[in-house]
Motif scaffolding. Structure first.
Motif, PDB file in Angstrom:
ATOM      1  N   GLY A 113      -5.748  -0.057  -1.523  1.00  0.00           N
ATOM      2  CA  GLY A 113      -5.455  -1.455  -1.811  1.00  0.00           C
ATOM      3  C   GLY A 113      -5.258  -1.721  -3.285  1.00  0.00           C
ATOM      4  O   GLY A 113      -4.913  -2.816  -3.681  1.00  0.00           O
ATOM      5  N   ILE A 135      -0.986   5.496   3.303  1.00  0.00           N
ATOM      6  CA  ILE A 135      -1.666   5.178   4.555  1.00  0.00           C
ATOM      7  C   ILE A 135      -1.790   6.465   5.355  1.00  0.00           C
ATOM      8  O   ILE A 135      -2.883   6.933   5.625  1.00  0.00           O
ATOM      9  CB  ILE A 135      -0.923   4.074   5.317  1.00  0.00           C
ATOM     10  N   GLU A 172       0.839  -1.204   0.000  1.00  0.00           N
ATOM     11  CA  GLU A 172       0.000   0.000   0.000  1.00  0.00           C
ATOM     12  C   GLU A 172       0.875   1.256   0.000  1.00  0.00           C
ATOM     13  O   GLU A 172       1.775   1.375   0.807  1.00  0.00           O
ATOM     14  CB  GLU A 172      -0.853  -0.023   1.262  1.00  0.00           C
ATOM     15  N   VAL A 204      -0.536  -1.152  -6.539  1.00  0.00           N
ATOM     16  CA  VAL A 204      -0.104  -2.096  -5.513  1.00  0.00           C
ATOM     17  C   VAL A 204      -0.050  -3.484  -6.139  1.00  0.00           C
ATOM     18  O   VAL A 204      -1.074  -4.027  -6.543  1.00  0.00           O
ATOM     19  CB  VAL A 204      -1.084  -2.111  -4.332  1.00  0.00           C
TER      20      VAL A 204
END
Lengths: 512, 340
Positions: free
Chosen positions: A191, A37, A34, A218
């Motif tokens: 994601g 965040i 990822e 990702v």
């Protein structure tokens, strides 16, 4: 029915042709985990910087290859002779993505907010006493002690400038940005992907061959990342295992870029627990590490043996620092002196589970230790658990050897010396549990000199590192060399170790 | 016992099961040595930051109190914030569920489409070459490691033959050029609803390799179950009678035998479906598929307990619900079940 089918077919074909014609200039970065965040530019301390350094900018940018600074948001800066006052002259007419103009107030607000939030790498600003707005485009930093503020202000983390009007934590967290960088958020699917689009009012303009959009994907599986790169559906990837890198080497469409990093692998010895509380045993251990075998066998040459604990390429690294070699004779000598001529003890080594390089380093080391009658238990653990064991209240319940990577918060040797070897009341990363007042004093003096007399600061850091070599509370095994894989058609890429894993996409273009 | 009493009793039992799962999972995620607060604040946090995080996450409270707080919020629709992604767990799951469901439903469809006929043929022609083939497929389907098959398919169909895309749900650049309105989260459905055929075709192409990979297990299972139950049914007296009456074999098979043989197949498939929700992570990883399985495995790797709780509860709920539906259906069909 047939008519409907024909209509559908027609639709598909025309759409297909149209899509071929209007291919936008898009770059794709495939990343192993990822990317976003922490969205808050004050808090970010991890993967986010690979995207954030394209959305946000610092006052200046550091070039470690020439040890110089490039002007970014500040056109120029000056420091007082005592190194306590730093004045930055801002570029005029720089716009945030929100449309507001960059001012000295905004710089003051950004840095103060970062300091106040106290998250991530915010403590790099610790030397700052006060930030003064001199005029609309001039900002002055008053320091508590002379520190290299240029290095701090160019940091890859915690040094971003953003629009004070758009600086709500929740607003950031929902996937927004308010920087001045060349790109801004277009879409984010957690994601899956992050898409950045160009910011039309970017101060450097859009003349030339720049990418319109950048996609961060990702893709956890390394073999898939490699295949995507080979197929041309990705332009760049990092963190490929060496085996994949080796397999890509002969592909003319793919280029491997190798750069010395500021990251090294360290083995920290528990100086509070027998038998490693004995300096002779620690020295013996430092001689048992098969340095060259590790570099050849684990890193396939993508590393160099460390000298001291400051990595090669970072100022503070010096040939004057002693280096251990692999020598079982020397190890036997010290073990005999320490009263363990036949070994006969067991050591526990912890490392991060899932890090294959660390595991293989430990395996190689285990085999050489076995020759001296020392048994090495290797335990891969989740990082949180490894830390927890390392911080256990009773030193004898902790591991004997803590294997892990370290990298600096900003390009300064201090973090390598203070965090792992400096005296600490509470253990954070000092998994050596080492305490030496002389060493502490040397690095404290070096830190204060770093802002005004770099040469003298380096002398002190060399002296401090030689104490570490003598007392061996831990050893740096190798300095990592980054091996990035990119499409050969991707041009303009420079791997700047001061901004790990970052591609400055504005400076790149594609050449078919 | 009437059907209503039966359903009510089963519903109450399901609630007890869900409650039990929640306690067990909560305890399990919390007794595993982990430091959620360290993960929460990110790498290299100071002791101060970590202490603050403990407070924010409520980790300083006794475990039973943490559980009560969690379950209280849970039933109100607040599934907590993921320690790893910092996003609400419910939103995380909702954004990844469609990707998984799309993949699983298509793979299930493939499994039934090919598995059922093969199983029936295998049973009808028991002992012949066709039967051996069917049995081979069923054993291979169940035994083949899916991630390995996925990689082989990638090498053959994407790298060498260049027929199909390597990975991902849809080509991101295609999606940029032809944006799809988010309606259901299923690319196939959303693109069709908005008349976006380019994305529909692209999404379909992207689905082939992962769906085929994922379908091998349920395919093998379907063949095996269909064959076994059908063989059993075919040995029953009423089938012999039907044959003795001279009914056509196709009618005996299709009308009389199959109806009674399908029950177990459906039950097994329903359970495989629930299991697949979180167990597809290897396939999702290989095909960079942004689904729930990958989310689950990433959550487990770092003991992201709110996320683990959320996924476990979702899977448990799906299991219980599917079981309930199947049981109620069986009860409606067969009054004997209700009397047990």
């Amino acid at each position: 029915m047939r008519r409907v089918f024909l209509l559908m077919l027609f639709g598909v074909v025309t759409f297909g042709l149209w899509s071929l014609g209007a291919q936008p200039n898009v770059a794709v970065y495939v990343y192993n985990s990822e990317v976003m965040i922490f969205w808050d530019p004050s808090d970010t301390y991890s993967n986010e910087i690979i995207a954030m350094n394209n959305m946000y900018e610092q006052l200046i940018r550091y070039d470690p290859f020439t040890d110089s600074f490039q002007p970014v948001l500040a056109e120029s800066y000056e420091k007082s002779a005592d190194g306590l006052t730093w004045t930055f002259y801002l570029r005029k007419g720089v716009k945030f993505h929100t449309g507001n103009e960059l001012t000295a107030e905004a710089v003051k607000f950004s840095i103060e907010r970062t300091i106040e939030r106290g998250m991530g790498a915010s403590y790099i600003w610790a030397p700052v006493e006060e930030i003064e707005v001199v005029d609309r485009y001039t900002v002055r930093f008053h320091l508590k002690y002379p520190a290299p503020l240029d290095l701090i202000a160019s940091g890859a983390y915690a040094a971003f400038v953003f629009d004070p009007e758009y600086s709500d934590h929740e607003w950031f967290a929902a996937g927004h940005d308010s920087g001045t960088g060349p790109y801004t958020v277009e879409a984010w699917k957690p994601g899956d992907y992050l898409i950045l689009k160009r910011f039309d009012d970017y101060w450097r303009g859009w003349e030339g061959n720049h990418f319109d959009k950048v996609i961060f994907k990702v893709v956890p599986e390394p073999s898939t990342r490699r295949l995507m790169l080979e197929a041309g559906t990705a332009d760049y990837t990092n963190m490929l295992p060496i085996t994949e890198i080796e397999a890509l080497k002969d592909n003319p469409e793919v280029e491997i870029v190798t750069t010395p990093s500021f990251q090294n692998l360290l083995a920290l010895f528990n100086t509070r627990k027998p038998p490693l509380d004995n300096v002779l045993v620690r020295r013996a251990l430092a001689y048992t590490i098969p340095y060259q075998d590790i570099i050849d066998g684990v890193r396939f040459g993508y590393a160099r043996q460390s000298r001291g604990v400051v990595p090669y390429g970072l100022w503070g690294y010096s040939d004057r620092v002693k280096q251990y070699t692999y020598s079982l004779e020397a190890a036997r000598f010290y073990l005999a002196q320490a009263g363990y001529p036949k070994g006969g003890f067991k050591l526990l080594l912890t490392h991060v589970a899932g890090d294959e390089d660390e595991r293989r380093v430990a395996e190689l080391w285990k085999s050489t230790l076995a020759k001296l009658g020392i048994e090495l238990e290797i335990r891969g653990m989740p990082w949180e658990a490894q830390v927890e064991l390392g911080q256990a209240p009773d030193p004898t319940k902790r591991q004997d050897i803590f294997l892990f990577y370290w990298w600096p918060d900003y390009p300064h040797p201090h973090s390598f010396l203070r965090e792992m070897f400096g005296t600490r009341d509470e253990i954070l990363f000092n998994f050596t549990y080492y305490s030496n007042p002389l060493f502490d004093e040397l690095i404290a003096r070096a830190e204060e000199l770093a802002g005004i007399d770099r040469a003298e600061a380096i002398n002190l850091y060399v002296e401090a590192q030689n104490i570490l070599m003598e007392e061996a509370p831990g050893v740096a095994i190798y300095d990592l060399k980054y091996a990035r894989a990119k499409r050969t058609s991707l041009k303009g890429y420079v791997d700047n170790p001061a901004y790990p894993h970052v591609v400055f996409w504005y400076e790149c273009w594609r050449e078919e | 016992m009437g059907i209503y009493v039966y359903v009510t009793r089963r519903l109450l039992l399901s609630l007890v099961v869900l409650f039990g799962v929640s306690i067990l999972t909560f305890l399990l995620t919390r007794v595993v040595p982990s430091r959620p607060e360290i993960l929460w604040v990110g790498p290299r946090a100071t002791a101060e930051q970590i202490a603050k995080a403990r407070e924010i996450l409520g980790l300083d409270k006794p475990l039973y109190q943490q559980y009560l707080m969690y379950i209280g919020a849970f039933v109100r629709g607040d599934w907590g914030i993921s320690i790893r992604t910092k996003q609400p767990v419910l939103r995380d799951i909702a954004s990844r569920l469609p990707a998984s469901l799309e993949l699983i439903l298509v793979s299930m469809f493939l499994a039934v489409l090919f598995g059922l006929p093969l199983g029936i043929l295998s049973a009808a022609k028991a002992g012949t070459v066709l039967d051996h083939l069917g049995r081979l497929v069923s054993v291979a389907g169940v035994a083949l490691p899916a991630f390995w098959l996925g990689m082989i398919l990638q090498l053959v169909f994407a790298k060498e033959l260049k027929l199909l895309p390597l990975a991902e749900r849809v080509d991101t650049i295609t999606l940029l050029l032809h944006p799809v309105k988010h309606i259901t989260g299923f690319y196939l459905i959303d693109s069709l609803l908005s008349g976006n055929f380019v994305v529909f075709v692209d999404a379909l192409k992207h689905l082939v390799l992962p769906a085929v990979t994922l379908s091998t297990y349920p395919l093998g299972l379907t063949v095996r179950m269909a064959r076994a139950t059908l063989l059993e049914v075919l040995g029953e007296d009423y089938i012999r009678t039907a044959r003795a009456y001279g009914l056509r074999e196709a009618k005996v098979l299709g009308k009389y035998a199959l109806k009674n043989a399908l029950g177990p197949v459906i039950t097994v498939l329903a359970l495989t479906f629930a299991y697949s929700l979180a167990a597809t992570f290897l396939v999702e990883s290989v095909f960079a598929w942004p689904g729930l399985g990958r989310y689950a495995s990433e959550a487990i790797m770092v003991v992201d307990y709110p996320a683990i709780m959320g996924i476990t509860m979702l899977v448990a709920f799906t299991y219980v619900a599917l079981n309930l539906i199947v049981d109620v259906m069986l009860a409606v069909l067969d009054p004997r079940v209700r009397l047990e």
